[in-house]
Design a protein around this motif. Structure first.
Motif, PDB file in Angstrom:
ATOM      1  N   ALA A 297       1.146  -1.233  -0.142  1.00 52.37           N
ATOM      2  CA  ALA A 297       0.179   0.202  -0.478  1.00 52.37           C
ATOM      3  C   ALA A 297       0.694   1.448   0.483  1.00 52.37           C
ATOM      4  O   ALA A 297       1.471   1.858   1.322  1.00 52.37           O
ATOM      5  N   VAL A 298       0.923   1.929  -1.335  1.00 57.60           N
ATOM      6  CA  VAL A 298       1.921   2.461  -1.401  1.00 57.60           C
ATOM      7  C   VAL A 298       0.787   4.576  -1.205  1.00 57.60           C
ATOM      8  O   VAL A 298       0.313   4.621  -2.129  1.00 57.60           O
ATOM      9  N   VAL A 299       1.127   5.150  -0.740  1.00 60.34           N
ATOM     10  CA  VAL A 299       1.529   6.755  -0.213  1.00 60.34           C
ATOM     11  C   VAL A 299       1.313   7.098  -1.746  1.00 60.34           C
ATOM     12  O   VAL A 299       2.354   7.774  -2.013  1.00 60.34           O
ATOM     13  N   GLU A 300       0.475   7.655  -2.554  1.00 60.03           N
ATOM     14  CA  GLU A 300       0.977   8.860  -3.377  1.00 60.03           C
ATOM     15  C   GLU A 300       0.296  10.226  -3.495  1.00 60.03           C
ATOM     16  O   GLU A 300      -0.707  10.436  -3.227  1.00 60.03           O
ATOM     17  N   TRP A 301       1.238  10.896  -2.867  1.00 59.63           N
ATOM     18  CA  TRP A 301       0.409  12.489  -2.285  1.00 59.63           C
ATOM     19  C   TRP A 301       0.825  13.018  -3.422  1.00 59.63           C
ATOM     20  O   TRP A 301       1.247  13.561  -4.460  1.00 59.63           O
ATOM     21  N   GLU A 302      -0.755  13.775  -3.329  1.00 59.88           N
ATOM     22  CA  GLU A 302      -1.230  15.287  -4.421  1.00 59.88           C
ATOM     23  C   GLU A 302      -2.542  15.202  -4.089  1.00 59.88           C
ATOM     24  O   GLU A 302      -3.552  14.621  -3.836  1.00 59.88           O
ATOM     25  N   CYS A 303      -2.580  16.708  -3.460  1.00 56.35           N
ATOM     26  CA  CYS A 303      -3.659  17.435  -2.933  1.00 56.35           C
ATOM     27  C   CYS A 303      -3.247  18.889  -3.364  1.00 56.35           C
ATOM     28  O   CYS A 303      -1.788  19.147  -3.206  1.00 56.35           O
ATOM     29  N   ALA A 304      -4.373  19.285  -3.345  1.00 54.12           N
ATOM     30  CA  ALA A 304      -4.038  20.379  -4.151  1.00 54.12           C
ATOM     31  C   ALA A 304      -4.909  21.866  -2.748  1.00 54.12           C
ATOM     32  O   ALA A 304      -3.894  23.218  -3.306  1.00 54.12           O
ATOM     33  N   LEU A 305      -4.319  21.622  -1.826  1.00 51.90           N
ATOM     34  CA  LEU A 305      -4.391  22.160  -0.325  1.00 51.90           C
ATOM     35  C   LEU A 305      -3.502  22.271   0.133  1.00 51.90           C
ATOM     36  O   LEU A 305      -3.516  23.635   0.778  1.00 51.90           O
ATOM     37  N   LYS A 306      -3.043  20.497   0.663  1.00 56.05           N
ATOM     38  CA  LYS A 306      -2.892  20.472   2.287  1.00 56.05           C
ATOM     39  C   LYS A 306      -0.931  20.712   1.833  1.00 56.05           C
ATOM     40  O   LYS A 306      -0.479  20.424   0.255  1.00 56.05           O
TER      41      LYS A 306
END
Length: 351
Positions: A297-306
């Motif tokens: 389970a690999v986190v891919e961070w993409e967020c328009a805010l944080k």
């Protein structure tokens, strides 16, 4: 049943020219400090990984894996997303995608494609040499500009695009078979393989190749309004990789799936840090456990805010909470009766 491994972190969105994100030792130590146990590595980012040396040098491979291990980190997979994108590029995107290639092949589509194919092949070989059995990539796209059927598509246009895409990938899939490595296409808007139907169109053209598999990321399905849970039921045999990424879709009277050309923060559909969006990860993790998914389970961070570092820190704990340690026995085994053919016949009134 098998327990999913993790949490892992995809490093592509974090690699930069600033410490600790510009050095393999530093970035793996940073990931471990947040609680990650593994990292997915972009094979084309020389700040973190030298693909040519990984193919040619056992000493380099030992050092690369050894540094990660000293920091308590495993390498989950290599990623050739950007190189895979360049295996098939429609001319409308030539200028934009030239940035993914070295200067020597920019403005030269054929040379750029040859470079990309070689890069994917090297990533396949490096994966095997590093003891990895799967790699991530994009499929590239020839038909994407024709996604909406207006003006009417010329008869055979889509079929020609997929025939060509399959012909370009088939030798790479055969190489993957020789090396025991699954090629996991991230099913993603902007790629010709962007949903289940297009993935099946590709599979048909590569003769259901056993090494043509999926990187499952529910965020891309939510933004397409596709049933991301039913997708696991349908394709679980082909899902060999998992990006844990959240998203939200909030259509208005002004915009919907297409987003009105707005920047990410103003779109009806946008990616969010884990726990801030609408994906039902309790059900996602449950279904993957049900179907014996044994990858990371690999986190891919993409967020328009944080902020990305906040998203990464929160993501490790989020995944840890959602991984299901699967049970080794049925909950009602305490009441089990031994197998007895005679007793079974008596119970059925057949004695």
């Amino acid at each position: 049943m098998k327990t999913i491994k993790g949490p892992g972190l995809f490093l592509a969105q974090f690699a930069s020219d600033s410490a600790p994100f510009d050095d393999w030792n530093a970035i793996t130590a940073w990931a471990a400090s947040l609680g990650y146990e593994g990292v997915q590595v972009p094979s084309g980012d020389r700040r973190l990984f030298d693909l040519d040396r990984a193919v040619d040098s056992q000493t380099y491979r030992d050092e690369f894996l050894g540094i990660a291990a000293q920091n308590g980190i495993s390498v989950t997979e290599l990623s050739a997303h950007l190189q895979g994108q360049l295996v098939a590029v429609h001319p409308a995107y030539d200028a934009a995608f030239d940035a993914f290639a070295p200067a020597a092949v920019r403005g030269k589509p054929k040379a750029r494609q040859e470079w990309a194919v070689d890069q994917v092949a090297r990533t396949i070989r490096a994966s095997r040499l590093l003891g990895l059995d799967a790699m991530a990539t994009f499929s590239g796209a020839l038909a994407w500009p024709y996604l909406y059927p207006w003006p009417q598509r010329a008869p055979g246009l889509v079929e020609t695009a997929f025939d060509t895409l399959a012909a370009r990938w088939r030798p790479l899939l055969d190489l993957a078979e020789e090396n025991g490595v699954d090629v996991c296409y991230e099913i993603h808007p902007g790629e010709d393989l962007h949903d289940g139907v297009t993935f099946e169109m590709f599979l048909d053209r590569v003769d259901q190749h056993p090494r043509a598999n999926m990187l499952y990321d529910p965020s891309h399905y939510l933004l397409q309004q596709l049933d991301y849970l039913a997708n696991i039921d349908i394709y679980h045999d082909r899902i060999r990789m998992f990006h844990v990424k959240d998203a939200e879709f909030r259509p208005t009277g002004r915009q919907g799936v297409y987003g009105g050309y707005q920047p990410w923060v103003d779109r009806a559909g946008r990616f969010r840090s884990l726990g801030d969006g609408q994906v039902d990860f309790a059900q996602v993790f449950s279904k993957l456990a049900q179907y014996d998914f044994s990858g990371w389970a690999v986190v891919e961070w993409e967020c328009a805010l944080k902020h990305p570092e906040d998203g990464a820190r929160e993501g490790a704990e989020f995944v840890r909470r959602h991984i299901i340690r699967t049970t080794p026995h049925a909950f009602d085994d305490f009441a089990a009766q031994g197998a007895d053919a005679a007793a079974n016949r008596r119970a059925l009134g057949l004695a």
